[in-house]
Design an enzyme around this catalytic site. Structure first.
Site, PDB file in Angstrom:
ATOM      1  N   ASN A  33       4.314   8.240   2.402  1.00 51.69           N
ATOM      2  CA  ASN A  33       2.880   7.994   2.451  1.00 51.69           C
ATOM      3  C   ASN A  33       2.663   6.505   2.689  1.00 51.69           C
ATOM      4  O   ASN A  33       3.441   5.669   2.221  1.00 51.69           O
ATOM      5  CB  ASN A  33       2.202   8.421   1.148  1.00 51.69           C
ATOM      6  CG  ASN A  33       0.701   8.501   1.268  1.00 51.69           C
ATOM      7  OD1 ASN A  33       0.168   9.504   1.743  1.00 51.69           O
ATOM      8  ND2 ASN A  33       0.005   7.469   0.835  1.00 51.69           N
ATOM      9  N   SER A 127      -4.809  26.901   7.290  1.00 51.24           N
ATOM     10  CA  SER A 127      -6.021  27.265   6.563  1.00 51.24           C
ATOM     11  C   SER A 127      -5.680  27.837   5.198  1.00 51.24           C
ATOM     12  O   SER A 127      -4.709  28.568   5.042  1.00 51.24           O
ATOM     13  CB  SER A 127      -6.836  28.301   7.343  1.00 51.24           C
ATOM     14  OG  SER A 127      -7.962  28.705   6.582  1.00 51.24           O
ATOM     15  N   GLY A 129      -7.088  25.845   2.229  1.00 45.84           N
ATOM     16  CA  GLY A 129      -7.414  24.843   1.238  1.00 45.84           C
ATOM     17  C   GLY A 129      -6.188  24.421   0.449  1.00 45.84           C
ATOM     18  O   GLY A 129      -5.041  24.728   0.800  1.00 45.84           O
ATOM     19  N   LYS A 181      -7.772  27.692  14.957  1.00 47.95           N
ATOM     20  CA  LYS A 181      -8.209  27.203  13.648  1.00 47.95           C
ATOM     21  C   LYS A 181      -9.680  26.798  13.681  1.00 47.95           C
ATOM     22  O   LYS A 181     -10.432  27.033  12.721  1.00 47.95           O
ATOM     23  CB  LYS A 181      -7.338  26.018  13.220  1.00 47.95           C
ATOM     24  CG  LYS A 181      -7.770  25.317  11.930  1.00 47.95           C
ATOM     25  CD  LYS A 181      -7.816  26.274  10.747  1.00 47.95           C
ATOM     26  CE  LYS A 181      -7.838  25.566   9.399  1.00 47.95           C
ATOM     27  NZ  LYS A 181      -8.828  24.519   9.245  1.00 47.95           N
ATOM     28  N   HIS A 184     -11.714  29.885  13.557  1.00 52.34           N
ATOM     29  CA  HIS A 184     -11.640  30.333  12.168  1.00 52.34           C
ATOM     30  C   HIS A 184     -12.684  29.600  11.328  1.00 52.34           C
ATOM     31  O   HIS A 184     -13.419  30.209  10.547  1.00 52.34           O
ATOM     32  CB  HIS A 184     -10.233  30.071  11.612  1.00 52.34           C
ATOM     33  CG  HIS A 184     -10.126  30.106  10.118  1.00 52.34           C
ATOM     34  ND1 HIS A 184     -10.583  29.076   9.307  1.00 52.34           N
ATOM     35  CD2 HIS A 184      -9.626  31.038   9.280  1.00 52.34           C
ATOM     36  CE1 HIS A 184     -10.375  29.382   8.043  1.00 52.34           C
ATOM     37  NE2 HIS A 184      -9.786  30.561   7.992  1.00 52.34           N
ATOM     38  N   ASN A 185     -12.761  28.281  11.484  1.00 55.47           N
ATOM     39  CA  ASN A 185     -13.708  27.500  10.695  1.00 55.47           C
ATOM     40  C   ASN A 185     -15.146  27.827  11.058  1.00 55.47           C
ATOM     41  O   ASN A 185     -16.032  27.819  10.200  1.00 55.47           O
ATOM     42  CB  ASN A 185     -13.438  26.008  10.879  1.00 55.47           C
ATOM     43  CG  ASN A 185     -12.206  25.554  10.119  1.00 55.47           C
ATOM     44  OD1 ASN A 185     -11.398  26.370   9.682  1.00 55.47           O
ATOM     45  ND2 ASN A 185     -12.036  24.257   9.967  1.00 55.47           N
ATOM     46  N   GLU A 188     -15.927  30.928   9.344  1.00 51.79           N
ATOM     47  CA  GLU A 188     -16.079  30.569   7.927  1.00 51.79           C
ATOM     48  C   GLU A 188     -17.478  30.026   7.648  1.00 51.79           C
ATOM     49  O   GLU A 188     -18.123  30.410   6.666  1.00 51.79           O
ATOM     50  CB  GLU A 188     -15.024  29.526   7.579  1.00 51.79           C
ATOM     51  CG  GLU A 188     -15.073  28.978   6.170  1.00 51.79           C
ATOM     52  CD  GLU A 188     -14.059  27.856   5.984  1.00 51.79           C
ATOM     53  OE1 GLU A 188     -14.436  26.817   5.407  1.00 51.79           O
ATOM     54  OE2 GLU A 188     -12.905  28.014   6.423  1.00 51.79           O
TER      55      GLU A 188
END
Length: 465
Positions: A33, A127, A129, A181, A184-185, A188
């Site tokens: 990171n 996907s 979360g 994706k 998909h969102n 959603e």
């Protein structure tokens, strides 16, 4: 020592959860990171999984810790940060080392990165979360098939499973995974908005409190609407604020956030000429929700909009409206995917997309198994015309119509449900009203039209003389 099977950069909420998932499935993973303390804190908190995790202080250390040929997942914010990370990482890699962008990237950016890449590159949509990333997300892969196959054993292992089948698959070249994706969102957004609209009817029209509403959602989750979003809607409605003891819902400001993926879906739908009105309305509704002050001023000026519906609807009609709306919303999403498949030459596997969404992702739903079967039977057919879903619409469109009508007459805004109904009515009308538009276009611009009687094209009306 180069012993990690895979690497990961970016230990935010999703990145950290995904790294733990990878380690939990038995893979050695090296992590890095930008802020070194984050890396060390992550490794220190890994518990029993610490032995599978190599925390590194520099990019050079990260690369050295991964077995060749290397594969490194990027979990960094979309946009320029991805390009910056690739630019910093690629010079340290061998020609056959792979970079995998697993963030919420705009698929056009993924297309460009795939074309510009000097080594193997994948763009994958993830996907589910934080919980999904940790215990099993839905994964949508994009890039060359040979690159996907190199890491598929890891991605399938960490994905959610539906009756033992991994919810992870290759969608197509370049940005295909990130495109799927995005759709998909968009679905959603619409699914959440329609649930919120029905919640509004129960709260403002029927005068139900949060506890009663939560129990309704719990009941619906045992029927055709069984899904993650209905399940959590019940949990949210039943939750209590720990500081006041009142329903948590009643303490939340009604201004919905968004990260932009819904807007991307709507913009691309316009480019593809793919009609997704329920999704577009959901994005508009989120934008309107942010205008808290203006909405309060409007209420002061015109009076409060929601009015009691006085028994005009029952809960069965609300459930039916959501069933119909859900079918129409998904039908629009898959129509958009089909349009993109043709436009970009991706051959997107519609049945496999429905299967990948059956577990792990936010829109997972019992209906998706039947959707996968219907799309396998005829992928070119609008989902709403498949037998199972045509039956849902025959049985529930009257409820949808009643809910939208009562909402309109009682001032309860329901943009997504109303847009879904308009789509349904347009798609069941053999002769609509666009002939008037064609007449207008020919009148002012001589654009021409097609005749009904003989099919002749580029015809003009008498006004052209």
């Amino acid at each position: 020592m180069s012993n990690a099977e895979i690497g990961l950069i970016g230990l935010g909420t999703m990145g950290a959860a995904l790294a733990l998932n990878i380690a939990d499935k038995g893979f050695d993973i090296a992590v890095w990171n930008r802020t070194g303390t984050v890396t060390q804190d992550f490794a220190a908190g890994a518990g029993d999984l610490a032995s599978k995790i190599t925390a590194t202080d520099t990019l050079e250390d990260l690369v050295a810790a991964i077995a060749k040929p290397r594969a490194i997942i990027l979990m960094v914010p979309a946009g320029q940060p991805v390009d910056d990370q690739i630019a910093a990482l690629r010079p340290l890699l061998d020609d056959d080392d792979m970079i995998i962008d697993a963030g919420n990237a705009l698929f056009h950016d993924t297309n460009r990165r795939a074309r510009e890449a000097t080594g193997p590159f994948l763009g994958i949509g993830v996907s589910g979360g934080e919980e999904g990333a940790r215990f099993g997300p839905s994964i949508m892969g994009g890039g060359k098939r040979e690159y996907w196959d190199r890491v598929a054993h890891v991605l399938e292992a960490i994905s959610a499973k539906y009756e033992g089948t991994p919810c992870a698959t290759w969608m197509g070249e370049e940005g295909a995974g990130h495109f799927v994706k995005a759709v998909h969102n968009g679905i959603e957004y619409a699914d959440m908005q329609m649930i919120a609209e029905v919640y509004g009817i129960m709260r403002d029209g029927m005068g139900m409190d949060a506890d009663a509403i939560g129990k309704v959602f719990e009941g619906w989750n045992n029927g055709p609407l069984k899904s993650y979003l209905i399940e959590i809607s019940g949990a949210v409605a039943l939750a209590k604020d720990t500081s006041t003891g009142t329903p948590m819902l009643d303490m939340i400001v009604d201004a919905a956030g968004q990260k932009g993926t819904g807007r991307w879906t709507v913009i691309e739908a316009q480019q593809l000429a793919a009609p997704i009105p329920a999704i577009e309305a959901a994005v508009v509704a989120r934008n309107l929700s942010s205008r808290v002050g203006e909405r309060a001023a409007g209420e002061d000026l015109f009076g409060a909009a929601p009015q009691p519906i006085d028994g005009a609807l029952d809960l069965a009609q609300l459930e039916g409206a959501l069933i119909a709306g859900k079918v129409l919303c998904y039908a629009q999403g898959f129509t958009m995917i089909e349009a993109a498949s043709e436009a970009f030459g991706w051959a997107l596997p519609l049945p496999d997309i429905a299967k990948v969404w059956r577990e792990g992702c936010i829109i997972r739903s019992d209906m998706l198994n039947d959707m996968a079967a219907a799309l396998a039977e005829d992928p070119d057919r609008n989902l709403m015309y498949a037998d199972r879903f045509a039956d849902y619409l025959r049985g529930n469109h009257a409820a949808l119509r009643a809910v939208v009508a009562v909402g309109a007459t009682h001032g309860v805004a329901m943009p997504s449900l109303a847009s879904g109904l308009a789509y349904f009515d347009a798609m069941r009308t053999a002769r609509g009203t666009a002939n008037m538009i064609q007449g207008q276009r020919d009148y002012f611009g001589r654009h021409g039209f097609v005749r009904m009687d003989n099919g002749a094209k580029d015809q003009h009306g008498p006004w052209a003389d």
